[in-house]
Structure formats: structure tokens, C-alpha cells
Motif scaffolding. Structure first.
Motif, PDB file in Angstrom:
ATOM      1  N   PHE A 177      25.536  28.974  20.506  1.00  0.00           N
ATOM      2  CA  PHE A 177      26.503  28.937  21.605  1.00  0.00           C
ATOM      3  C   PHE A 177      27.333  27.662  21.557  1.00  0.00           C
ATOM      4  N   ASP A 178      28.580  27.765  22.023  1.00  0.00           N
ATOM      5  CA  ASP A 178      29.454  26.586  22.089  1.00  0.00           C
ATOM      6  C   ASP A 178      28.955  25.588  23.127  1.00  0.00           C
ATOM      7  N   SER A 179      28.262  26.065  24.155  1.00  0.00           N
ATOM      8  CA  SER A 179      27.694  25.201  25.189  1.00  0.00           C
ATOM      9  C   SER A 179      26.405  25.835  25.701  1.00  0.00           C
ATOM     10  N   PRO A 180      25.465  25.015  26.206  1.00  0.00           N
ATOM     11  CA  PRO A 180      24.192  25.559  26.696  1.00  0.00           C
ATOM     12  C   PRO A 180      24.411  26.578  27.819  1.00  0.00           C
ATOM     13  N   GLN A 181      23.547  27.608  27.826  1.00  0.00           N
ATOM     14  CA  GLN A 181      23.668  28.698  28.799  1.00  0.00           C
ATOM     15  C   GLN A 181      22.396  28.821  29.641  1.00  0.00           C
ATOM     16  N   PRO A 182      22.540  29.205  30.906  1.00  0.00           N
ATOM     17  CA  PRO A 182      21.361  29.414  31.764  1.00  0.00           C
ATOM     18  C   PRO A 182      20.727  30.777  31.468  1.00  0.00           C
ATOM     19  N   TYR A 183      20.127  30.903  30.281  1.00  0.00           N
ATOM     20  CA  TYR A 183      19.652  32.204  29.812  1.00  0.00           C
ATOM     21  C   TYR A 183      18.546  32.802  30.686  1.00  0.00           C
ATOM     22  N   GLU A 184      17.899  31.987  31.523  1.00  0.00           N
ATOM     23  CA  GLU A 184      16.851  32.501  32.409  1.00  0.00           C
ATOM     24  C   GLU A 184      17.404  33.581  33.338  1.00  0.00           C
ATOM     25  N   GLN A 185      18.724  33.585  33.555  1.00  0.00           N
ATOM     26  CA  GLN A 185      19.341  34.563  34.463  1.00  0.00           C
ATOM     27  C   GLN A 185      19.192  36.002  33.961  1.00  0.00           C
ATOM     28  N   ILE A 186      18.970  36.188  32.675  1.00  0.00           N
ATOM     29  CA  ILE A 186      18.824  37.553  32.175  1.00  0.00           C
ATOM     30  C   ILE A 186      17.554  38.204  32.686  1.00  0.00           C
ATOM     31  N   PHE A 187      16.591  37.390  33.156  1.00  0.00           N
ATOM     32  CA  PHE A 187      15.317  37.925  33.640  1.00  0.00           C
ATOM     33  C   PHE A 187      15.314  38.161  35.150  1.00  0.00           C
ATOM     34  N   LEU A 188      16.355  37.729  35.865  1.00  0.00           N
ATOM     35  CA  LEU A 188      16.393  37.873  37.320  1.00  0.00           C
ATOM     36  C   LEU A 188      16.620  39.324  37.727  1.00  0.00           C
ATOM     37  N   HIS A 189      15.938  39.737  38.780  1.00  0.00           N
ATOM     38  CA  HIS A 189      16.162  41.083  39.329  1.00  0.00           C
ATOM     39  C   HIS A 189      17.417  41.111  40.194  1.00  0.00           C
ATOM     40  N   GLU A 190      17.762  39.948  40.775  1.00  0.00           N
ATOM     41  CA  GLU A 190      18.997  39.819  41.573  1.00  0.00           C
ATOM     42  C   GLU A 190      19.641  38.487  41.261  1.00  0.00           C
ATOM     43  N   ASP A 191      20.986  38.455  41.293  1.00  0.00           N
ATOM     44  CA  ASP A 191      21.676  37.187  41.091  1.00  0.00           C
ATOM     45  C   ASP A 191      21.813  36.478  42.444  1.00  0.00           C
ATOM     46  N   GLU A 192      22.556  35.375  42.481  1.00  0.00           N
ATOM     47  CA  GLU A 192      22.691  34.587  43.711  1.00  0.00           C
ATOM     48  C   GLU A 192      23.341  35.369  44.853  1.00  0.00           C
ATOM     49  N   GLU A 193      24.176  36.358  44.531  1.00  0.00           N
ATOM     50  CA  GLU A 193      24.834  37.168  45.561  1.00  0.00           C
ATOM     51  C   GLU A 193      23.970  38.360  45.987  1.00  0.00           C
ATOM     52  N   GLY A 194      22.773  38.499  45.405  1.00  0.00           N
ATOM     53  CA  GLY A 194      21.910  39.621  45.739  1.00  0.00           C
ATOM     54  C   GLY A 194      22.243  40.883  44.967  1.00  0.00           C
ATOM     55  N   THR A 195      23.101  40.768  43.946  1.00  0.00           N
ATOM     56  CA  THR A 195      23.482  41.908  43.120  1.00  0.00           C
ATOM     57  C   THR A 195      22.527  42.020  41.942  1.00  0.00           C
ATOM     58  N   ILE A 196      22.199  43.241  41.567  1.00  0.00           N
ATOM     59  CA  ILE A 196      21.326  43.462  40.408  1.00  0.00           C
ATOM     60  C   ILE A 196      22.169  43.354  39.137  1.00  0.00           C
ATOM     61  N   PRO A 197      21.846  42.399  38.249  1.00  0.00           N
ATOM     62  CA  PRO A 197      22.605  42.309  37.000  1.00  0.00           C
ATOM     63  C   PRO A 197      22.434  43.589  36.179  1.00  0.00           C
ATOM     64  N   ARG A 198      23.510  44.029  35.545  1.00  0.00           N
ATOM     65  CA  ARG A 198      23.424  45.254  34.764  1.00  0.00           C
ATOM     66  C   ARG A 198      23.891  45.014  33.341  1.00  0.00           C
ATOM     67  N   ALA A 199      23.518  45.959  32.506  1.00  0.00           N
ATOM     68  CA  ALA A 199      23.908  45.867  31.098  1.00  0.00           C
ATOM     69  C   ALA A 199      25.421  45.972  30.972  1.00  0.00           C
ATOM     70  N   PRO A 200      26.001  45.378  29.942  1.00  0.00           N
ATOM     71  CA  PRO A 200      27.456  45.449  29.771  1.00  0.00           C
ATOM     72  C   PRO A 200      27.941  46.893  29.656  1.00  0.00           C
ATOM     73  N   ARG A 201      29.126  47.147  30.220  1.00  0.00           N
ATOM     74  CA  ARG A 201      29.773  48.450  30.133  1.00  0.00           C
ATOM     75  C   ARG A 201      30.867  48.374  29.085  1.00  0.00           C
ATOM     76  N   PHE A 202      31.049  49.469  28.375  1.00  0.00           N
ATOM     77  CA  PHE A 202      32.082  49.553  27.354  1.00  0.00           C
ATOM     78  C   PHE A 202      33.147  50.529  27.821  1.00  0.00           C
ATOM     79  N   PRO A 203      34.373  50.056  28.062  1.00  0.00           N
ATOM     80  CA  PRO A 203      35.431  50.990  28.465  1.00  0.00           C
ATOM     81  C   PRO A 203      35.782  51.933  27.323  1.00  0.00           C
ATOM     82  N   VAL A 204      35.893  53.202  27.626  1.00  0.00           N
ATOM     83  CA  VAL A 204      36.265  54.209  26.635  1.00  0.00           C
ATOM     84  C   VAL A 204      37.239  55.172  27.291  1.00  0.00           C
ATOM     85  N   SER A 205      37.879  55.983  26.512  1.00  0.00           N
ATOM     86  CA  SER A 205      38.753  57.040  27.024  1.00  0.00           C
ATOM     87  C   SER A 205      38.546  58.261  26.133  1.00  0.00           C
ATOM     88  N   LEU A 206      37.482  58.999  26.453  1.00  0.00           N
ATOM     89  CA  LEU A 206      37.095  60.167  25.673  1.00  0.00           C
ATOM     90  C   LEU A 206      36.898  61.359  26.596  1.00  0.00           C
TER      91      LEU A 206
END
Length: 196
Positions: free
Chosen positions: A87-116
Motif C-alpha cells: 500500500f502507498d500508505s498504512p490502512q486500518p485493515y481491522e475494519q474488514i472484520f467489523l460487523h458495523e462501521d462507525e455509522e452503524g452500516t454493515i460493510p459489504r463486498a464491492p459491487r461491480f457495475p454492469v449493463s447486461l
């Protein structure tokens, strides 16, 4: 005996200094043409992933994973389909293990936009829908026909004919979410994403 114990202690110390978290996370390669990777290990300073389109040493990549914003880094090594990214700079990678982020939202896997186009089969009903985005665990579609939360069936992604089974998890303004019964294999997801 004492020498063996000292060697084991030294081994433990070395591992703690280079500690990485073992995970299996879907990664999204950001750029003009998005790509897919599977992250095996991640730390504050980098990650190791298996790539569908293998990068070269020295390439600059931006990767998005669950719980982190897109992260930029440089490929430092490549072995087969796997590569290490610093990485270009250190990252707070522990966040990938959280069930909720600071706003109370559940982190989700990245979405890929498609048009099919996708055929949607729900019981004995069939309708045509536009596939708007996809991840390993689900998709967002738009259709003119009526769909109901909880409906089970399959979507068939054109032109590949990939059939994916699941259930409708939400409906809103002609759009609906389709949660897959089981996660898509990385190669299947990559094949859909690159069709865009």
C-alpha cells in the motif's frame, strides 16, 4: 533442548513482526475496466491476492475490499496467479472484520457495475431484466414485471447463459435485489464483470 526452545521463540518473534490476517475477501480492481481478485492475506501495509488478470511487478493498482475505501499500492512480487501489493500508505485493515462501521452500516463486498440482460425465472413466471450491478453474493436488477420479496428462482445472465439461483431480498422503484444461494466463484464473477 534449550537451543530448540530459543529457535522456536525467535520464530514466533519473526512472525509477530510480519503479522498478516488470513482472510478470503473479494477484491475489486478499480480503473477503466474493473477486475476481480481474491484477497488471501492483508495487513496495514499490504495484501496478497489471487488475480484473474495477473498484474506485473511494478504495476500501480487500486483495490477495494469490504470495510475499506479504494486503496492504492504497488505490485512488489508475482508468483503464478498470486501477487503481493504494498500500500502507498498504512490502512486500518481491522475494519474488514467489523460487523458495523462507525455509522452503524454493515460493510459489504464491492459491487461491480454492469449493463447486461438477464432472464429471471420465478416459479412458472419468466421476465427479462437489466442487470445493473453484481457482487459475489448478489445482484441488483431492473425489470418491468412485478416481483415480490421472498420470491425464489434464478437469473440467467446473457450472453453467457450463466444460471444463478437465489431469492429476491428487496424491491424498490422497479429495481430489486437478488441474493445468491451460494457465492459466485471468482472466475464466474470475473467473466460477468468483463462483459460489461
Amino acid at each position: 533442548m534449550e537451543q530448540v526452545e530459543q529457535q522456536e521463540d525467535a520464530s514466533v518473534e519473526r512472525r509477530s513482526g510480519k503479522r498478516h490476517s488470513a482472510v478470503l475477501l473479494l477484491g475489486k480492481l478499480c480503473g477503466d475496466v474493473p477486475g476481480v481478485c481474491l484477497v488471501h492475506n492483508i495487513s496495514a501495509t499490504g495484501l496478497m491476492a489471487r488475480f484473474v488478470e495477473v498484474p506485473s511487478v511494478g504495476d500501480s493498482l487500486t483495490i477495494e475490499v469490504r470495510g475499506l475505501p479504494p486503496v492504492r499500492g504497488t505490485v512488489r512480487w508475482v508468483r503464478g496467479a498470486k501477487a503481493g501489493l504494498e500500500f502507498d500508505s498504512p490502512q486500518p485493515y481491522e475494519q474488514i472484520f467489523l460487523h458495523e462501521d462507525e455509522e452503524g452500516t454493515i460493510p459489504r463486498a464491492p459491487r461491480f457495475p454492469v449493463s447486461l440482460t438477464a432472464d429471471v425465472k420465478l416459479g412458472d413466471r419468466k421476465l427479462t431484466a437489466e442487470l445493473l450491478d453484481i457482487s459475489a453474493g448478489g445482484a441488483k436488477l431492473r425489470a418491468d414485471g412485478e416481483v415480490v420479496v421472498g420470491g425464489a428462482g434464478q437469473i440467467i445472465v446473457r450472453p453467457m447463459g450463466t444460471a444463478i439461483f437465489g431469492t429476491i431480498c428487496w424491491v424498490r422503484d422497479g429495481r430489486f435485489g437478488f441474493r445468491f444461494v451460494s457465492p459466485l466463484p471468482i472466475d464466474t464473477l470475473a467473466g460477468i464483470v468483463t462483459r460489461r
